[in-house]
Write an enzyme that holds these catalytic residues in place. Structure first.
Site, short mmCIF file in Angstrom:
data_model
loop_
_atom_site.label_atom_id
_atom_site.label_comp_id
_atom_site.label_asym_id
_atom_site.label_seq_id
_atom_site.Cartn_x
_atom_site.Cartn_y
_atom_site.Cartn_z
N ASP A 34 0.82 -1.23 0.00
CA ASP A 34 0.00 0.00 0.00
C ASP A 34 0.84 1.26 0.00
O ASP A 34 0.32 2.38 0.08
CB ASP A 34 -0.96 0.01 1.20
N ARG A 91 13.42 24.80 -0.89
CA ARG A 91 13.07 25.97 -1.71
C ARG A 91 11.79 26.64 -1.24
O ARG A 91 11.49 27.76 -1.62
CB ARG A 91 12.99 25.57 -3.19
N GLN A 92 11.01 25.94 -0.38
CA GLN A 92 9.82 26.60 0.21
C GLN A 92 10.26 27.10 1.60
O GLN A 92 9.77 26.67 2.63
CB GLN A 92 8.66 25.60 0.31
N HIS A 124 19.53 25.27 0.05
CA HIS A 124 19.11 26.40 -0.77
C HIS A 124 19.05 27.72 0.02
O HIS A 124 19.32 28.79 -0.51
CB HIS A 124 17.75 26.09 -1.38
N ASP A 165 23.50 32.74 -11.14
CA ASP A 165 22.86 33.91 -10.52
C ASP A 165 23.66 34.33 -9.28
O ASP A 165 24.63 33.68 -8.90
CB ASP A 165 21.39 33.63 -10.14
N LYS A 188 20.89 39.18 -13.65
CA LYS A 188 19.56 39.07 -14.26
C LYS A 188 18.86 40.41 -14.17
O LYS A 188 18.79 41.01 -13.10
CB LYS A 188 18.73 38.00 -13.53
N ARG A 190 15.20 42.29 -15.19
CA ARG A 190 13.85 42.09 -15.72
C ARG A 190 13.57 43.17 -16.76
O ARG A 190 13.63 44.36 -16.48
CB ARG A 190 12.83 42.15 -14.57
N THR A 222 17.21 26.91 -16.23
CA THR A 222 18.23 27.92 -15.91
C THR A 222 19.52 27.62 -16.67
O THR A 222 20.12 28.49 -17.30
CB THR A 222 18.53 27.91 -14.39
C1 R5P Z 1 17.60 28.75 -7.97
O1 R5P Z 1 17.71 29.66 -7.18
C2 R5P Z 1 18.44 27.53 -7.90
O2 R5P Z 1 19.74 27.85 -7.49
C3 R5P Z 1 18.51 26.85 -9.25
O3 R5P Z 1 19.09 27.75 -10.17
C4 R5P Z 1 17.14 26.44 -9.70
O4 R5P Z 1 16.47 25.71 -8.73
C5 R5P Z 1 17.26 25.60 -10.98
O5 R5P Z 1 15.99 25.26 -11.41
P1 R5P Z 1 15.71 24.80 -12.90
O6 R5P Z 1 16.65 23.67 -13.22
O7 R5P Z 1 14.27 24.38 -12.88
O8 R5P Z 1 15.94 25.98 -13.79
#
Ligand code: R5P
Length: 286
Positions: A34, A91-92, A124, A165, A188, A190, A222
């Protein structure tokens, strides 16, 4: 002193234990039809210090970790150290939108309630600036960027390091200094609601073998974007390294555009997990 491993780190346990002079402890783990998980520790650990090694890229892997920690507690282990090479839900780490849970904190609290220490790799939400806690939860954050840089630099002639980044720059800087490589990062900007422009801050990459390092490859978006830009700017080769190859599909997407793609074995990815974390973790535990 025993080292117990969950199924996610089966490939790492023996070599980490050897380097840290620990004994791999026997633990029976199975999944019922299960989907529920069964764990039984088969060693006498009363009064002992134990290490539990397990990455948590899935909910099942997280439950497995918690069950091993709980079983060791029930058996009377004196001190338990959780070593989590890939920490899922990192990441959360913020409530980005009202109504969301603070998943990273919840997960870490469950672990902290059952372990005396928590160690992870390139989490992260932590960086190399010396920050070793998140939401008042103490933890040790190891940096595997140097292991990736050393591996990739041995594969090319004229290497330079680039971070996709500013977020990963702290890790990259440390690796760049140790591996004695010139480094820079993508800025980066925008340009509209949908568009983000990426360009390397200062370095001229023409005719260079560029190594891009990041903590995570998920969808691969990315790295694919960064690779294309580097080729447009005249890079001779683009070589990608990520500590955590979270999604195999992401790794495969990148391997179609880059010269080389590798990750560590924090999550085992056949073909890509060329960089072992056993030395980093083993030395730390020793
Ligand atoms: C973002 O801040 C992380 O360092 C990675 O760059 C990110 O999680 C990569 O995600 P993906 O492969 O979906 O672009």
């Amino acid at each position: 002193m025993f080292l117990f491993s969950g199924r996610e780190c089966g490939n790492l346990a023996e070599s980490v234990a050897r380097k840290a002079n620990l004994t791999v402890g026997k633990v029976k783990i199975k999944t019922f039809p299960d989907g529920e998980i069964y764990v039984r520790v088969l060693e006498e650990v009363k009064g002992q210090e134990c290490v539990v090694l397990q990455s948590t890229p899935s909910n099942d892997a997280l439950m497995e970790l918690l069950f091993i920690l709980d079983a060791l507690r029930n058996l009377g282990a004196e001190k338990i150290h959780a070593v989590i090479p890939y920490l899922g839900y990192a990441r959360q780490d913020k409530i980005f939108l009202s109504g969301e849970p603070l998943s990273a904190k919840l997960v870490l609290e469950m672990i902290k309630n059952r372990a005396e220490s928590i160690t992870t790799i390139n989490a992260h939400f932590l960086d190399t600036s010396g920050k070793q806690s998140y939401e008042n939860i103490e933890m040790k954050n190891l940096n595997a960027f140097t292991s990736l840089a050393d591996y990739l630099k041995s594969k090319v002639d004229d290497p330079v390091l680039v971070s996709p980044d500013e977020g990963a720059l702290g890790y990259l800087e440390e690796a760049g200094k140790l591996a004695k490589l010139q480094f820079d990062y993508f800025q980066k900007t925008r340009t509209s609601d949908e568009e983000v422009e990426m360009k390397i801050k200062e370095m001229d990459v023409s005719r260079k073998d560029v190594i891009i390092l990041d903590d995570i490859i998920s969808t691969g978006g990315t790295m694919v974007k960064a690779t294309k830009i580097l080729y447009d700017q005249g890079a001779r080769s683009v070589n990608i390294g990520a500590v955590h190859g979270v999604l195999l599909e992401g790794m495969e997407k990148i391997s179609q555009v880059a010269d080389l793609v590798v990750c560590s074995n924090s999550i085992y990815r056949e073909r890509y997990s060329q960089v072992s974390l056993s030395e980093l973790i083993g030395n730390f535990l020793r």
